[in-house]
Enzyme design. Structure first.
Site, PDB file in Angstrom:
ATOM      1  N   ILE A  20       0.838  -1.205   0.000  1.00  0.00           N
ATOM      2  CA  ILE A  20       0.000   0.000   0.000  1.00  0.00           C
ATOM      3  C   ILE A  20       0.872   1.253   0.000  1.00  0.00           C
ATOM      4  O   ILE A  20       0.600   2.214  -0.724  1.00  0.00           O
ATOM      5  CB  ILE A  20      -0.954   0.006   1.214  1.00  0.00           C
ATOM      6  CG1 ILE A  20      -1.946  -1.164   1.128  1.00  0.00           C
ATOM      7  CG2 ILE A  20      -1.717   1.336   1.306  1.00  0.00           C
ATOM      8  CD1 ILE A  20      -2.830  -1.320   2.355  1.00  0.00           C
ATOM      9  N   ALA A  21       1.938   1.227   0.799  1.00  0.00           N
ATOM     10  CA  ALA A  21       2.806   2.404   0.908  1.00  0.00           C
ATOM     11  C   ALA A  21       3.416   2.781  -0.442  1.00  0.00           C
ATOM     12  O   ALA A  21       3.474   3.962  -0.800  1.00  0.00           O
ATOM     13  CB  ALA A  21       3.914   2.146   1.925  1.00  0.00           C
ATOM     14  N   ALA A  91       2.861   1.815   7.748  1.00  0.00           N
ATOM     15  CA  ALA A  91       3.624   0.682   8.296  1.00  0.00           C
ATOM     16  C   ALA A  91       2.871   0.010   9.437  1.00  0.00           C
ATOM     17  O   ALA A  91       2.186   0.661  10.225  1.00  0.00           O
ATOM     18  CB  ALA A  91       4.981   1.166   8.808  1.00  0.00           C
ATOM     19  N   TYR A 163      -4.070 -10.848  15.008  1.00  0.00           N
ATOM     20  CA  TYR A 163      -3.688  -9.751  14.109  1.00  0.00           C
ATOM     21  C   TYR A 163      -4.797  -8.710  14.042  1.00  0.00           C
ATOM     22  O   TYR A 163      -4.553  -7.504  14.077  1.00  0.00           O
ATOM     23  CB  TYR A 163      -3.369 -10.298  12.706  1.00  0.00           C
ATOM     24  CG  TYR A 163      -2.951  -9.220  11.733  1.00  0.00           C
ATOM     25  CD1 TYR A 163      -1.758  -8.517  11.925  1.00  0.00           C
ATOM     26  CD2 TYR A 163      -3.734  -8.899  10.630  1.00  0.00           C
ATOM     27  CE1 TYR A 163      -1.364  -7.523  11.041  1.00  0.00           C
ATOM     28  CE2 TYR A 163      -3.345  -7.906   9.739  1.00  0.00           C
ATOM     29  CZ  TYR A 163      -2.165  -7.219   9.947  1.00  0.00           C
ATOM     30  OH  TYR A 163      -1.779  -6.231   9.073  1.00  0.00           O
ATOM     31  N   LYS A 167      -4.775  -4.679  15.157  1.00  0.00           N
ATOM     32  CA  LYS A 167      -5.194  -3.535  14.351  1.00  0.00           C
ATOM     33  C   LYS A 167      -6.251  -2.709  15.089  1.00  0.00           C
ATOM     34  O   LYS A 167      -6.246  -1.479  15.049  1.00  0.00           O
ATOM     35  CB  LYS A 167      -5.759  -4.007  12.999  1.00  0.00           C
ATOM     36  CG  LYS A 167      -4.771  -4.734  12.113  1.00  0.00           C
ATOM     37  CD  LYS A 167      -3.584  -3.903  11.698  1.00  0.00           C
ATOM     38  CE  LYS A 167      -3.871  -2.903  10.633  1.00  0.00           C
ATOM     39  NZ  LYS A 167      -2.648  -2.225  10.122  1.00  0.00           N
ATOM     40  N   PRO A 192      -9.163  -0.658   5.005  1.00  0.00           N
ATOM     41  CA  PRO A 192      -9.412  -1.430   3.787  1.00  0.00           C
ATOM     42  C   PRO A 192      -9.839  -2.869   4.089  1.00  0.00           C
ATOM     43  O   PRO A 192      -9.461  -3.445   5.120  1.00  0.00           O
ATOM     44  CB  PRO A 192      -8.052  -1.434   3.070  1.00  0.00           C
ATOM     45  CG  PRO A 192      -7.125  -0.617   3.906  1.00  0.00           C
ATOM     46  CD  PRO A 192      -7.735  -0.481   5.262  1.00  0.00           C
ATOM     47  N   VAL A 193     -10.603  -3.432   3.146  1.00  0.00           N
ATOM     48  CA  VAL A 193     -10.886  -4.868   3.143  1.00  0.00           C
ATOM     49  C   VAL A 193      -9.672  -5.549   2.495  1.00  0.00           C
ATOM     50  O   VAL A 193      -8.585  -4.986   2.486  1.00  0.00           O
ATOM     51  CB  VAL A 193     -12.196  -5.159   2.383  1.00  0.00           C
ATOM     52  CG1 VAL A 193     -13.392  -4.612   3.148  1.00  0.00           C
ATOM     53  CG2 VAL A 193     -12.165  -4.548   0.981  1.00  0.00           C
TER      54      VAL A 193
END
Length: 349
Positions: A20-21, A91, A163, A167, A192-193
């Site tokens: 994504i970054a 990140a 996980y 988040k 995001p999915v």
């Protein structure tokens, strides 16, 4: 976007080697911004530049710089955010397969977010956009007909995977920090999915392994798992919109291309559109009872058991209405993933 005014602005992107970054960096550079990216290891600079080139970004050394910084240590974070107008905190500690306790993922995620926010506040950054996840929204709730939206939070006291808990708790900590000690620092979150879309190199999101495993025949069939998908280019676009739109401050935004679909639908999209390249794709649904038996000995299968048969539908109505976001279709993002894996010869790796 007015690139003339953007050339005066510096944006920090954390975890610059991530899937994504990298797409965020491409769109920032193409919109005229200057970018500083953090890497845990500066040996990856050449690899990141190759990914950006693959994605169509023109990056000279004046407009794109790198700095070594790790979410688990204070070193260099003050330098990383110095002079930045915005921070895209993309990140995140990656999922650990053989963790002994869930805190091994939860504590680094939460502490990392707070480390970045403190540094941003001290440097006078205007806004941080946090890359959270749908994992912070949908877990630990009864099945419901209406799609989940941004008002829902994952119940961390449920059997949510570690996980997803990490988040959730990291995003919660971020909002609490802004409320209690942000001192005017603005925050927006993007959730995001499953992230699909064009792969730029060997470093890509966890969701993409699903497409890779289908194309290589590694998946003997499709478990009855339901998920939303979204193109990484649209996720990056939403980050930029959340970065500059005044209405995005103090808001979270779910990123999904549309309604969630079953794994067998993903397989069918590949088979119906890719011809010979999808010859190994198995579009047969696996019996859930069989998977429950396999899960007794296979920890990877065990991890998906709570998801079997659950509808994970969410809505992006808020991002579309508030920020004018317009994502590609689910099928387009799935096919872009497959085509990039094939083009870059990544199916054998």
């Amino acid at each position: 976007m007015n690139t003339n005014s953007n050339t005066e602005k510096l944006v920090l992107v954390t975890g610059g080697a991530g899937f994504i970054a990298a797409h965020c960096i491409i769109q920032l550079l193409n919109a005229g911004y200057n970018v500083r990216a953090t890497l845990r290891n500066l040996n990856r600079i050449a690899e990141v530049k190759a990914m950006l080139k693959e994605g169509g970004a023109v990056a000279d050394d004046d407009r794109l710089t790198f700095i070594q910084a790790d979410l688990s240590a204070d070193t260099n974070w003050a330098e990383a955010v110095s002079g930045c107008t915005y921070v895209l905190h993309v990140a995140s500690p990656t999922p650990i397969k053989d963790y002994k306790h869930e805190d091994e993922m939860i504590i680094p995620a939460r502490e990392g977010v707070l480390r970045v926010l403190r540094a941003a506040r001290e440097a006078g950054v205007k806004r941080v956009v946090l890359t959270s996840a749908i994992g912070a929204v949908v877990y630990g709730h009864p099945n419901q007909k209406e799609p989940f939206d941004e008002t829902t939070w994952t119940n961390v006291d449920s059997n949510a995977p570690a996980y997803q808990k990490s988040k959730t708790l990291a995003e919660r900590a971020a909002w609490e920090f802004i409320e209690k000690e942000g001192n005017g620092l603005e925050l927006a979150a993007v959730n995001p999915v499953g992230v699909m879309g064009p792969v730029l190199g060997a470093d890509y999101s966890h969701s993409i392994h699903v497409i890779k495993n289908l194309l290589t025949g590694k998946m003997a069939g499709c478990p009855k798992i339901n998920s939303g998908f979204v193109d990484v280019r649209d996720v990056a676009d939403l980050h930029l919109r959340a970065m500059i739109n005044p209405a995005a401050s103090s808001q979270r935004f779910i990123a999904t291309a549309g309604e969630s679909i079953w794994m067998v639908d993903v397989a069918r999209i590949l088979k119906e559109n890719l011809g010979e390249a999808a010859a190994k794709v198995n579009a047969k649904e696996l019996p859930s009872m069989l998977l429950r038996v396999v899960a007794l000995k296979d920890p990877t299968v065990k991890a998906i058991i709570p998801l079997l048969g659950r509808v994970m539908n969410v809505t992006s109505a808020k991002a579309i209405k508030t920020l004018g976001w317009s994502p590609r279709s689910t099928a387009e993002s799935i096919l872009a993933t497959a085509e990039s894996l094939i083009r870059l010869n990544l199916l054998d790796q």
